[in-house]
Write a protein that holds these residues in place. Sequence first.
Motif, PDB file in Angstrom:
ATOM      1  N   GLU A  58     -46.391   4.804 -40.893  1.00 35.44           N
ATOM      2  CA  GLU A  58     -46.544   5.888 -41.863  1.00 35.44           C
ATOM      3  C   GLU A  58     -46.196   7.254 -41.288  1.00 35.44           C
ATOM      4  O   GLU A  58     -45.772   8.142 -42.030  1.00 35.44           O
ATOM      5  N   ASP A  59     -46.375   7.448 -39.983  1.00 36.01           N
ATOM      6  CA  ASP A  59     -45.963   8.718 -39.381  1.00 36.01           C
ATOM      7  C   ASP A  59     -44.637   8.544 -38.657  1.00 36.01           C
ATOM      8  O   ASP A  59     -44.473   8.894 -37.495  1.00 36.01           O
ATOM      9  N   GLY A  60     -43.675   7.986 -39.375  1.00 38.74           N
ATOM     10  CA  GLY A  60     -42.350   7.719 -38.829  1.00 38.74           C
ATOM     11  C   GLY A  60     -41.470   8.949 -38.779  1.00 38.74           C
ATOM     12  O   GLY A  60     -41.952  10.088 -38.865  1.00 38.74           O
ATOM     13  N   VAL A  61     -40.165   8.730 -38.692  1.00 41.96           N
ATOM     14  CA  VAL A  61     -39.242   9.832 -38.425  1.00 41.96           C
ATOM     15  C   VAL A  61     -39.012  10.749 -39.621  1.00 41.96           C
ATOM     16  O   VAL A  61     -38.548  11.877 -39.457  1.00 41.96           O
ATOM     17  N   GLN A  62     -39.315  10.290 -40.824  1.00 40.63           N
ATOM     18  CA  GLN A  62     -39.063  11.115 -42.001  1.00 40.63           C
ATOM     19  C   GLN A  62     -40.130  12.200 -42.161  1.00 40.63           C
ATOM     20  O   GLN A  62     -41.331  11.925 -42.090  1.00 40.63           O
ATOM     21  N   THR A  63     -39.686  13.433 -42.366  1.00 41.32           N
ATOM     22  CA  THR A  63     -40.606  14.564 -42.472  1.00 41.32           C
ATOM     23  C   THR A  63     -40.471  15.304 -43.798  1.00 41.32           C
ATOM     24  O   THR A  63     -41.052  16.366 -43.969  1.00 41.32           O
ATOM     25  N   GLY A  64     -39.692  14.782 -44.732  1.00 44.56           N
ATOM     26  CA  GLY A  64     -39.453  15.464 -46.000  1.00 44.56           C
ATOM     27  C   GLY A  64     -38.138  16.203 -46.033  1.00 44.56           C
ATOM     28  O   GLY A  64     -37.781  16.782 -47.072  1.00 44.56           O
ATOM     29  N   LEU A  65     -37.383  16.206 -44.908  1.00 38.73           N
ATOM     30  CA  LEU A  65     -36.088  16.869 -44.887  1.00 38.73           C
ATOM     31  C   LEU A  65     -35.149  16.265 -45.926  1.00 38.73           C
ATOM     32  O   LEU A  65     -34.378  16.973 -46.574  1.00 38.73           O
ATOM     33  N   ILE A  66     -35.227  14.932 -46.098  1.00 38.76           N
ATOM     34  CA  ILE A  66     -34.393  14.248 -47.078  1.00 38.76           C
ATOM     35  C   ILE A  66     -35.299  13.807 -48.226  1.00 38.76           C
ATOM     36  O   ILE A  66     -36.148  12.932 -48.052  1.00 38.76           O
ATOM     37  N   PRO A  67     -35.186  14.396 -49.409  1.00 38.01           N
ATOM     38  CA  PRO A  67     -36.099  14.113 -50.525  1.00 38.01           C
ATOM     39  C   PRO A  67     -36.140  12.632 -50.878  1.00 38.01           C
ATOM     40  O   PRO A  67     -35.098  11.965 -50.969  1.00 38.01           O
ATOM     41  N   GLY A  68     -37.359  12.107 -51.066  1.00 38.36           N
ATOM     42  CA  GLY A  68     -37.535  10.737 -51.521  1.00 38.36           C
ATOM     43  C   GLY A  68     -37.459   9.686 -50.436  1.00 38.36           C
ATOM     44  O   GLY A  68     -37.782   8.518 -50.680  1.00 38.36           O
ATOM     45  N   ARG A  69     -37.063  10.069 -49.237  1.00 35.93           N
ATOM     46  CA  ARG A  69     -36.950   9.089 -48.154  1.00 35.93           C
ATOM     47  C   ARG A  69     -38.301   9.006 -47.435  1.00 35.93           C
ATOM     48  O   ARG A  69     -38.552   9.700 -46.450  1.00 35.93           O
ATOM     49  N   GLY A 195     -29.396  10.810 -26.795  1.00 36.58           N
ATOM     50  CA  GLY A 195     -30.714  11.074 -26.230  1.00 36.58           C
ATOM     51  C   GLY A 195     -31.641  11.806 -27.181  1.00 36.58           C
ATOM     52  O   GLY A 195     -32.808  12.064 -26.875  1.00 36.58           O
ATOM     53  N   GLN A 196     -31.152  12.127 -28.384  1.00 33.18           N
ATOM     54  CA  GLN A 196     -31.919  12.925 -29.339  1.00 33.18           C
ATOM     55  C   GLN A 196     -33.223  12.257 -29.741  1.00 33.18           C
ATOM     56  O   GLN A 196     -34.229  12.922 -29.990  1.00 33.18           O
ATOM     57  N   ILE A 197     -33.244  10.933 -29.783  1.00 34.32           N
ATOM     58  CA  ILE A 197     -34.442  10.248 -30.268  1.00 34.32           C
ATOM     59  C   ILE A 197     -35.630  10.454 -29.333  1.00 34.32           C
ATOM     60  O   ILE A 197     -36.782  10.221 -29.714  1.00 34.32           O
ATOM     61  N   GLN A 198     -35.378  10.947 -28.110  1.00 36.76           N
ATOM     62  CA  GLN A 198     -36.473  11.257 -27.208  1.00 36.76           C
ATOM     63  C   GLN A 198     -37.414  12.297 -27.810  1.00 36.76           C
ATOM     64  O   GLN A 198     -38.615  12.291 -27.510  1.00 36.76           O
ATOM     65  N   VAL A 199     -36.879  13.176 -28.643  1.00 34.40           N
ATOM     66  CA  VAL A 199     -37.721  14.195 -29.293  1.00 34.40           C
ATOM     67  C   VAL A 199     -38.777  13.518 -30.148  1.00 34.40           C
ATOM     68  O   VAL A 199     -39.961  13.870 -30.106  1.00 34.40           O
ATOM     69  N   TYR A 200     -38.359  12.516 -30.927  1.00 32.68           N
ATOM     70  CA  TYR A 200     -39.305  11.776 -31.767  1.00 32.68           C
ATOM     71  C   TYR A 200     -40.247  10.927 -30.925  1.00 32.68           C
ATOM     72  O   TYR A 200     -41.459  10.901 -31.154  1.00 32.68           O
ATOM     73  N   LEU A 201     -39.712  10.231 -29.945  1.00 29.83           N
ATOM     74  CA  LEU A 201     -40.540   9.356 -29.115  1.00 29.83           C
ATOM     75  C   LEU A 201     -41.594  10.153 -28.346  1.00 29.83           C
ATOM     76  O   LEU A 201     -42.666   9.621 -28.018  1.00 29.83           O
ATOM     77  N   ALA A 202     -41.301  11.423 -28.086  1.00 21.67           N
ATOM     78  CA  ALA A 202     -42.268  12.284 -27.407  1.00 21.67           C
ATOM     79  C   ALA A 202     -43.342  12.809 -28.350  1.00 21.67           C
ATOM     80  O   ALA A 202     -44.294  13.475 -27.913  1.00 21.67           O
ATOM     81  N   GLY A 203     -43.204  12.524 -29.647  1.00 21.24           N
ATOM     82  CA  GLY A 203     -44.230  12.891 -30.614  1.00 21.24           C
ATOM     83  C   GLY A 203     -43.928  14.106 -31.460  1.00 21.24           C
ATOM     84  O   GLY A 203     -44.706  14.454 -32.348  1.00 21.24           O
ATOM     85  N   ASP A 204     -42.774  14.759 -31.244  1.00 19.71           N
ATOM     86  CA  ASP A 204     -42.441  15.953 -32.017  1.00 19.71           C
ATOM     87  C   ASP A 204     -41.509  15.569 -33.164  1.00 19.71           C
ATOM     88  O   ASP A 204     -40.339  15.922 -33.193  1.00 19.71           O
ATOM     89  N   ARG A 205     -42.052  14.848 -34.142  1.00 17.83           N
ATOM     90  CA  ARG A 205     -41.216  14.320 -35.213  1.00 17.83           C
ATOM     91  C   ARG A 205     -40.610  15.414 -36.086  1.00 17.83           C
ATOM     92  O   ARG A 205     -39.510  15.256 -36.621  1.00 17.83           O
TER      93      ARG A 205
END
Length: 308
Positions: A58-69, A195-205
Amino acid sequence: MSLPAAFHDIAERVNNWGRWGADDEIGTLNLITDDVVRSAAAEVRSGRRVPLALPLKEDGVQTGLIPGRVNPLHTMVQINQELFGPGTVATSDDTVTMGLQAATHWDALTHASHSGRIYNGRPADTITAHAGALFSGIDKVPYIVSRGVLLDVARAKGVDRLPGDHAVTPEDLDEAAEFGGVTVRAGDIALVRTGQIQVYLAGDRHAYGHPSPGLSLRTPEWFHARDVAAVADDTLTFEIFPPEIEDLWLPVHALHLVEMGMTQGQNWDLEKLSTACAEEGRHAFLLSAMPEPFTGGTGTPVAPVAVL
């Protein structure tokens, strides 16, 4: 606003409409032939298996940047329920609501359109509210198993992660291929690591998606020249975001999906694969990335596995 001449010039050079016939719905996946798969299987040496998918949560990569996703909303509908009476075997069931492009996913060719058209020149209005994609939906994809090639752009440049304003160029892809000691072949699936996904894996979604490194407008011609079957990377937007040309949003999506008919993936976790390839000294492997066949879907979650 109409698309600029620079976009249309590239589109004309990479267009694959009609290449596999007027009825074709899978585009460059036609390049994954029996011979390609046999060759891919020969890449397996150690049998080391590397998962490439993010957890569905539920606290995945989507933050509302893309509507409905929306991220996966997981609900238990029965817990240890003895359906056939007391003392019988009990079962637990659950359900989920999510965007098909919420986490690690493939985009179907119908995920993007431009100028009223989707891949192979079909009208964009063949995507409907009731049925979804009538043509080139993700359910039309018979398989995605081939030779995978990691183009580790970040490691080739000696960094953990590319900066947010880095547009990955054809020269970067050449450098990564040389670094990995691989030649990209027809039917390959290219995995581009920033390497961008490291930002998410570090908790800063919330910082994961914007700004973001990604593929340049110049790269579709590189993939087209090599007859790459599909490409995925480790970013939310796939291509450089914000765009290279002001107000030209998602041009790489349009070139890949609409013009080339090339399936693309986002939010792939390539960190463990980067380590494994570096340890084993090779960047080619067997890749299994079968899509979930949602009828009419314009995308699908996927749990890819690389086998070295």
